[in-house]
Design an enzyme around this catalytic site. Structure first.
Site, short mmCIF file in Angstrom:
data_model
loop_
_atom_site.label_atom_id
_atom_site.label_comp_id
_atom_site.label_asym_id
_atom_site.label_seq_id
_atom_site.Cartn_x
_atom_site.Cartn_y
_atom_site.Cartn_z
N SER A 149 1.02 -1.04 0.33
CA SER A 149 0.10 -0.07 -0.01
C SER A 149 0.85 1.11 -0.06
O SER A 149 1.66 1.54 -1.10
CB SER A 149 -0.94 0.01 1.27
OG SER A 149 -1.94 0.97 0.85
N ASP A 247 -10.06 -4.14 -4.94
CA ASP A 247 -9.30 -3.25 -4.31
C ASP A 247 -9.51 -1.75 -5.28
O ASP A 247 -9.41 -1.93 -6.50
CB ASP A 247 -7.93 -3.40 -4.20
CG ASP A 247 -6.89 -2.23 -3.83
OD1 ASP A 247 -7.56 -1.21 -3.32
OD2 ASP A 247 -6.01 -2.51 -3.67
N HIS A 277 -8.06 -4.89 -0.62
CA HIS A 277 -6.90 -4.33 -0.52
C HIS A 277 -6.49 -4.72 0.98
O HIS A 277 -7.24 -4.90 1.86
CB HIS A 277 -7.15 -2.59 -0.37
CG HIS A 277 -6.12 -1.74 -0.18
ND1 HIS A 277 -5.25 -1.50 -1.25
CD2 HIS A 277 -5.57 -1.26 1.05
CE1 HIS A 277 -4.12 -0.87 -0.74
NE2 HIS A 277 -4.19 -0.56 0.70
#
Length: 311
Positions: A149, A247, A277
């Site tokens: 991320s 995501d 995610h």
């Protein structure tokens, strides 16, 4: 494919997010409270806390050996969450799967530390690893970077910084569901609308969660903030880009991978069906997702670099 049933079950048990402004201290405390005690974590040959020119780092040695390749791991958390503790299990799994010595960076976070403090810390840890290669028993070859991320954002930015400065020691980069474009216009990528709600990370939450970083001076138009905006991607190290089907950030990760490939970079793209995610951090214990560590190990082995042991 629909969201993995176990992920859907867990998400259904989570309380609604609190109303009003986000409280970094409270959110961090909630994350830290979920960390298991050391006795329950994946055992490795050695795990040591130290500092890299003032930056806290945790060094994971998978097995006893004379020398090792190195992997610098940068945790995610929207630039204000995450820590060496909350992502300790990810670093341990990476060390076990790859056989590399993993160095996890406890970089400074927003809002307490303004941009580019965290990014500078991450780049500094990479430079420190090379300078202290002898102490780390580095074999002088593989020096890979991995992040999830916002940590993957830092990986992309750090590899670009290293390239621009002629620091050519980074041999590979691994980006797990990377956050690469901090311009959150919902019409920018189809996945921002397709996966807007119901999958854990929601499109409406992107701006407020990243506001701590952006309000600290990070400009979304800056390629070091939004690496997908970098005009020239030639010369960057080989990349494994892992995305999640459900995501909001899926499409920017896959577009970045396509642009890397167009620039002549050796790229492998892997989309995980049924995943949302954060699955590497939160759901890699599920067999369908645990293979991400094996896939990472195979990618890094295929791009293994050799060199003289550091002295």
């Amino acid at each position: 494919m629909t969201l993995h049933p176990e992920v859907a079950r867990v998400l259904a048990t989570l309380p609604a997010p609190p109303s009003g402004p986000l409280d970094p201290a409270a959110l961090r405390a909630g994350e830290e409270a979920q960390v298991p005690p050391v006795a329950e974590r994946l055992p490795l040959h050695a795990v040591e806390d130290t500092t890299a020119d003032g930056v806290p780092v945790r060094v994971y040695t998978p097995v006893a050996a004379d020398t090792y390749g190195l992997l610098v791991y940068l945790h995610g958390g929207a630039f204000f969450l995450g820590s060496l503790e909350t992502h300790d299990h990810v670093a341990r799994s990476l060390a076990q799967a790859t056989g590399l010595k993993v160095i996890a960076a406890g970089y400074r976070r927003a809002p307490e530390s303004a941009f580019p403090a965290g990014l500078q810390d991450c780049y500094g840890v990479v430079r420190w690893a090379v300078a202290h290669g002898a102490e780390l028993d580095w074999d002088g070859g593989t020096l890979a970077l991995a992040g999830d991320s916002s940590g993957a954002n830092f990986v992309a930015a750090v590899t670009a910084m290293a390239h621009d400065e002629g620091f050519d020691r980074v041999t590979a980069q691994v980006l797990y569901y990377p956050s690469l474009d901090l311009d959150f216009d919902v019409d920018r990528y189809p996945s921002l609308r397709e996966n807007a709600e119901g999958y854990g990370l929601e499109t409406a939450g992107l701006a407020p969660f990243n506001a701590f970083y952006l309000d600290s001076g990070a400009d979304p138009a800056d390629p070091l903030v939004s690496p997908i905006k970098r005009a020239d991607l030639t010369g960057l190290p080989p990349a494994l880009v892992v995305t999640a089907e459900h995501d909001p950030l899926r499409d920017e990760g896959e577009l970045y991978a396509a642009r890397l490939a167009e620039a002549g970079v050796d790229v492998q793209v892997s989309r995980y069906p049924g995943a949302g995610h954060g699955f590497v951090q939160h759901f890699s214990w599920l067999p369908d997702f645990a293979r991400v560590f094996t896939e990472t190990a195979e990618f890094l082995a295929a791009h293994e670099a050799t060199g003289e042991p550091a002295r």
